[in-house]
Design a protein around this motif. Structure first.
Motif, PDB file in Angstrom:
ATOM      1  N   LYS A 198     155.193  13.872 -40.421  1.00 20.16           N
ATOM      2  CA  LYS A 198     155.213  13.467 -41.821  1.00 20.16           C
ATOM      3  C   LYS A 198     156.095  14.414 -42.627  1.00 20.16           C
ATOM      4  O   LYS A 198     156.013  15.635 -42.486  1.00 20.16           O
ATOM      5  N   GLY A 199     156.941  13.845 -43.461  1.00 24.29           N
ATOM      6  CA  GLY A 199     157.841  14.644 -44.284  1.00 24.29           C
ATOM      7  C   GLY A 199     159.150  15.013 -43.611  1.00 24.29           C
ATOM      8  O   GLY A 199     159.951  15.741 -44.212  1.00 24.29           O
ATOM      9  N   HIS A 200     159.405  14.537 -42.407  1.00 20.05           N
ATOM     10  CA  HIS A 200     160.644  14.869 -41.696  1.00 20.05           C
ATOM     11  C   HIS A 200     161.840  14.311 -42.466  1.00 20.05           C
ATOM     12  O   HIS A 200     161.805  13.220 -43.042  1.00 20.05           O
ATOM     13  N   ARG A 201     162.934  15.089 -42.469  1.00 21.63           N
ATOM     14  CA  ARG A 201     164.114  14.687 -43.235  1.00 21.63           C
ATOM     15  C   ARG A 201     164.769  13.426 -42.687  1.00 21.63           C
ATOM     16  O   ARG A 201     165.417  12.668 -43.426  1.00 21.63           O
ATOM     17  N   VAL A 202     164.624  13.165 -41.402  1.00 20.33           N
ATOM     18  CA  VAL A 202     165.166  11.925 -40.838  1.00 20.33           C
ATOM     19  C   VAL A 202     164.403  10.727 -41.377  1.00 20.33           C
ATOM     20  O   VAL A 202     164.996   9.683 -41.692  1.00 20.33           O
ATOM     21  N   LEU A 203     163.082  10.851 -41.514  1.00 20.67           N
ATOM     22  CA  LEU A 203     162.297   9.778 -42.120  1.00 20.67           C
ATOM     23  C   LEU A 203     162.717   9.561 -43.577  1.00 20.67           C
ATOM     24  O   LEU A 203     162.799   8.423 -44.045  1.00 20.67           O
ATOM     25  N   ALA A 204     162.974  10.659 -44.279  1.00 19.78           N
ATOM     26  CA  ALA A 204     163.394  10.550 -45.679  1.00 19.78           C
ATOM     27  C   ALA A 204     164.739   9.840 -45.786  1.00 19.78           C
ATOM     28  O   ALA A 204     164.934   8.979 -46.663  1.00 19.78           O
ATOM     29  N   LEU A 205     165.667  10.184 -44.919  1.00 17.05           N
ATOM     30  CA  LEU A 205     166.982   9.552 -44.952  1.00 17.05           C
ATOM     31  C   LEU A 205     166.891   8.065 -44.603  1.00 17.05           C
ATOM     32  O   LEU A 205     167.542   7.217 -45.234  1.00 17.05           O
ATOM     33  N   PHE A 206     166.059   7.735 -43.612  1.00 22.15           N
ATOM     34  CA  PHE A 206     165.882   6.333 -43.231  1.00 22.15           C
ATOM     35  C   PHE A 206     165.218   5.536 -44.354  1.00 22.15           C
ATOM     36  O   PHE A 206     165.621   4.403 -44.651  1.00 22.15           O
TER      37      PHE A 206
END
Length: 204
Positions: free
Chosen positions: A58-66
């Motif tokens: 949770k909170g990973h930058r790849v998730l944020a970018l996606f």
């Protein structure tokens, strides 16, 4: 001694009475009507289940970018903030083997398979945009990464050109530090070449 006549098993209930328990009557079960539930709920549950099955912390930058790329492409149809291109940044990240290889415990194939499934369900069943807020909450990326990067640049702080793995500095920051280092070097050189004052004369 009194002898009692032997009784057959069939005569026992007649002598002592039939005391078998009677179970209460059950109400007849109504058959389940599968068609009663709207198909939209099934589609929403399918999209939710894929969103909840995130393969990254949770909170990973790849998730944020996606998440930014999905919001820009399917909700806003425009950049999330001035100068941002989340769809292009996500495409660049997916096409960068070096960046993909830095994901620990997750292969690039597994990531792309999951993101493709999410995007497929968003395209098919997510036109109303109701998935966006639960998705950001579940992934821990409530504030868009593009907005954070834009705020950092506006405040004059160092911003990362790689939204997924932010450790590099911007070109403007490098130029500023180089100019400051050059000024300090010139000042030090001028002090070394300055002639020494006589010891007997006090400076005013």
């Amino acid at each position: 001694r009194i002898l009692l006549p032997a009784l057959s098993p069939s005569a026992m209930p007649k002598l002592f009475g039939n005391k078998q328990r009677r179970t209460p009557d059950k109400a007849p079960e109504e058959p389940l009507d599968d068609s009663a539930a709207p198909a939209v709920l099934e589609r929403q549950d399918s999209l939710a289940s894929v969103i909840f099955a995130r393969p990254l912390p949770k909170g990973h930058r790849v998730l944020a970018l996606f998440a930014d790329s999905l919001e820009e492409k399917y909700i806003r149809h425009a950049p999330l903030c001035e100068g941002s291109d989340s769809v292009g940044a996500w495409s660049a990240f997916c096409g960068d083997p070096a960046a993909m290889s830095r994901l620990r415990g997750l292969s690039s194939e597994a990531l792309l398979e999951w993101t493709s499934r999410v995007e497929e369900l968003v395209q098919t069943h997510g036109s109303d945009g109701s998935w966006l807020s639960p998705m950001r909450s579940q992934w821990g990326v409530e504030v868009p990464l593009a907005v954070q990067t834009h705020a950092a640049r506006t405040a004059g702080r160092e911003a990362s050109p790689d939204p997924a793995f932010g450790s590099k500095t911007s070109e403007e920051s490098n130029q500023s530090r180089n100019a400051a280092a050059l000024r300090r070097a010139r000042d030090a050189a001028s002090k070394r070449t300055m002639p020494a004052r006589p010891l007997g004369i006090m400076s005013l």
